[in-house]
Design a protein around this motif. Structure first.
Motif, PDB file in Angstrom:
ATOM      1  N   LEU A   1       0.823  -1.206   0.000  1.00  0.00           N
ATOM      2  CA  LEU A   1       0.000   0.000   0.000  1.00  0.00           C
ATOM      3  C   LEU A   1       0.859   1.258   0.000  1.00  0.00           C
ATOM      4  CD1 LEU A   1      -2.827  -0.966   2.544  1.00  0.00           C
ATOM      5  CD2 LEU A   1      -2.949  -0.945   0.040  1.00  0.00           C
ATOM      6  N   VAL A   2       1.993   1.206   0.714  1.00  0.00           N
ATOM      7  CA  VAL A   2       2.879   2.369   0.797  1.00  0.00           C
ATOM      8  C   VAL A   2       3.633   2.598  -0.513  1.00  0.00           C
ATOM      9  CG1 VAL A   2       4.891   3.340   1.968  1.00  0.00           C
ATOM     10  CG2 VAL A   2       3.117   2.175   3.304  1.00  0.00           C
ATOM     11  N   ARG A   3       4.033   1.505  -1.178  1.00  0.00           N
ATOM     12  CA  ARG A   3       4.933   1.619  -2.317  1.00  0.00           C
ATOM     13  C   ARG A   3       4.295   1.308  -3.664  1.00  0.00           C
ATOM     14  NH1 ARG A   3       9.989  -1.812  -2.042  1.00  0.00           N
ATOM     15  NH2 ARG A   3      10.479  -0.372  -3.733  1.00  0.00           N
ATOM     16  N   LYS A   4       2.994   1.053  -3.709  1.00  0.00           N
ATOM     17  CA  LYS A   4       2.385   0.520  -4.944  1.00  0.00           C
ATOM     18  C   LYS A   4       2.550   1.439  -6.141  1.00  0.00           C
ATOM     19  CE  LYS A   4      -2.303   2.115  -3.797  1.00  0.00           C
ATOM     20  NZ  LYS A   4      -3.717   1.662  -3.598  1.00  0.00           N
ATOM     21  N   ASN A   5       2.669   2.738  -5.930  1.00  0.00           N
ATOM     22  CA  ASN A   5       2.842   3.656  -7.057  1.00  0.00           C
ATOM     23  C   ASN A   5       4.271   3.691  -7.579  1.00  0.00           C
ATOM     24  OD1 ASN A   5       0.119   4.465  -6.962  1.00  0.00           O
ATOM     25  ND2 ASN A   5       0.576   6.012  -5.384  1.00  0.00           N
ATOM     26  N   LYS A   6       5.186   3.107  -6.810  1.00  0.00           N
ATOM     27  CA  LYS A   6       6.604   3.148  -7.198  1.00  0.00           C
ATOM     28  C   LYS A   6       7.132   1.783  -7.611  1.00  0.00           C
ATOM     29  CE  LYS A   6       7.565   6.944  -3.966  1.00  0.00           C
ATOM     30  NZ  LYS A   6       8.388   7.391  -2.822  1.00  0.00           N
ATOM     31  N   LEU A   7       6.303   0.745  -7.518  1.00  0.00           N
ATOM     32  CA  LEU A   7       6.770  -0.591  -7.783  1.00  0.00           C
ATOM     33  C   LEU A   7       6.980  -0.824  -9.275  1.00  0.00           C
ATOM     34  CD1 LEU A   7       4.557  -2.696  -5.337  1.00  0.00           C
ATOM     35  CD2 LEU A   7       6.969  -2.133  -5.088  1.00  0.00           C
ATOM     36  N   ILE A   8       8.054  -1.544  -9.569  1.00  0.00           N
ATOM     37  CA  ILE A   8       8.330  -1.965 -10.942  1.00  0.00           C
ATOM     38  C   ILE A   8       8.409  -3.479 -10.939  1.00  0.00           C
ATOM     39  CG2 ILE A   8       9.953  -1.919 -12.860  1.00  0.00           C
ATOM     40  CD1 ILE A   8      10.914   0.799 -11.889  1.00  0.00           C
ATOM     41  N   ILE A   9       7.435  -4.116 -11.596  1.00  0.00           N
ATOM     42  CA  ILE A   9       7.372  -5.577 -11.609  1.00  0.00           C
ATOM     43  C   ILE A   9       7.893  -6.081 -12.940  1.00  0.00           C
ATOM     44  CG2 ILE A   9       5.842  -7.557 -11.378  1.00  0.00           C
ATOM     45  CD1 ILE A   9       3.943  -5.801  -9.821  1.00  0.00           C
ATOM     46  N   GLU A  10       8.911  -6.893 -12.869  1.00  0.00           N
ATOM     47  CA  GLU A  10       9.506  -7.415 -14.096  1.00  0.00           C
ATOM     48  C   GLU A  10       8.615  -8.525 -14.657  1.00  0.00           C
ATOM     49  OE1 GLU A  10      13.399  -8.667 -13.115  1.00  0.00           O
ATOM     50  OE2 GLU A  10      14.103  -6.668 -12.574  1.00  0.00           O
TER      51      GLU A  10
END
Length: 364
Positions: free
Chosen positions: A355-364
């Protein structure tokens, strides 16, 4: 990693095997020791508590439907913190497999193959595990589907054959041990059966995604929960709470009470066969999760190369993890905290990080 190779039907069957697992024999005695004649209430309460836990685990897996637990540990927490959590889970899987191997060995050694060395029983079980994981998850799923009709037939036969031995007065007095005892007993049925479904966080990415995937998964959870709760109830109304609380294999003793016209007797092998089948599939799924997680942590191309070395480690750990049945019974109650941590504590922590990082996550 093998991709999208399990149907939703096979997933439901594996869930049923996993929930029933070794608890088919062990759980009735644990529940009866905690809440006596109210053990069936403990089983029902555990089902009501455990079902939402199983649902939460599935919903948590939908955050990253194409990634395993090991992979989204790395995505959410980074290389080092994610690696630490992964090692924690891998040790959990390793310990679970070793405990299951030891449970099978102790049961067969004390109840059936009394003169067979425990080492030989463990070796045979580990050979089957290594053979199974080398064949792949698709083969495991298809095999479980093949055995399932026989499993259901034997399971329902046990209930039908025990009808003449049923005495409902053994359930009295109702709530005689108090609510705290019922809650205590429900901790076993909710954690040992439903919390351990966290293993499927390593398997969900291999399930063919359909609109009814969640429905089939929860149907498997429901059937497995009802089956294990019914087994607790059957044990209490056949042999009574006092005997069930002191017998390690109370359900096996219950099956020994089958007597139809002094002709159909000593068919407790029905329960033993079913217990071994369900325990084997639970064990091999934990083993698969261990090998797949290790290969992903170490960036190996194929998890199968780890199967034989891991088999040797489990063979030794199965003896080191507990000295005897008495010692195992004294520590088993503490295992519920480990199950709860792996099924609730860490996933909730990871969800908070998401929830804190979902806008910054990069999923390969």
């Amino acid at each position: 990693m093998e991709n999208r190779i399990i149907s939703t039907k096979q997933l439901a069957i594996l869930v049923i095997y996993f929930i029933i697992g070794d608890m088919l024999l062990i759980l009735p005695s644990l529940s009866a020791a905690a809440s006596k004649q109210d053990a069936w209430l403990s089983g029902g309460t555990g089902f009501l508590v455990g079902w939402p836990i199983a649902w939460l685990l599935f919903r948590f897996s939908r955050l990253f439907p194409k990634l395993t637990l090991v992979q989204y540990n790395r995505v959410l927490l980074g290389k080092w913190a994610g690696g630490f959590i992964t090692i924690f889970y891998l040790y959990y899987f390793l310990t679970s497999v070793s405990i299951l191997i030891r449970e099978v060995g102790d049961f067969l050694k004390t109840q059936i193959f009394t003169v067979t060395p425990l080492h030989a029983i463990h070796i045979m079980m580990i050979i089957l595990l290594v053979w199974g994981v080398k064949s792949g998850l698709e083969t495991i799923a298809r095999t479980s589907e093949t055995f399932f009709p026989l499993y259901l037939l034997l399971f329902f036969s046990l209930f039908i054959l025990l009808i003449p031995q049923v005495k409902f007065e053994k359930l009295h007095p109702f709530m005689g041990e108090g609510m705290l005892a019922i809650i205590h007993g429900s901790l076993y049925s909710s954690t040992f059966t439903f919390c351990e479904l966290c293993t499927f966080l390593m398997i969900f990415p291999q399930v063919i995604s359909k609109d009814h995937t969640q429905r089939d998964y929860l149907l498997g959870v429901t059937f497995g929960g009802i089956a294990i709760s019914s087994t607790i109830l059957l044990t209490i109304i056949v042999i009574g709470p006092n005997l069930a609380s002191i017998e390690l294999y109370a359900a096996y003793l219950t099956a020994q009470k089958i007597n139809i016209g002094n002709f159909v007797q000593r068919v407790e092998a029905i329960l033993a066969i079913n217990w071994i089948i369900s325990t084997y599939f639970k064990c091999i799924l934990d083993f698969y999760a261990l090998l797949l997680g290790t290969s992903q942590l170490l960036n190996l191309r194929d998890y199968r190369i780890l199967s034989v070395p891991a088999g040797f480690v489990i063979f030794g750990l199965a003896f080191a993890i507990t000295t005897n049945i008495v010692y195992f019974n004294s520590i088993v109650s503490y295992y519920i905290f480990w199950d709860a941590t792996c099924a609730l504590g860490i996933p909730l922590l990871l969800y908070f990080v998401y929830l804190v990082r979902k806008n910054k996550l990069i999923i390969e």
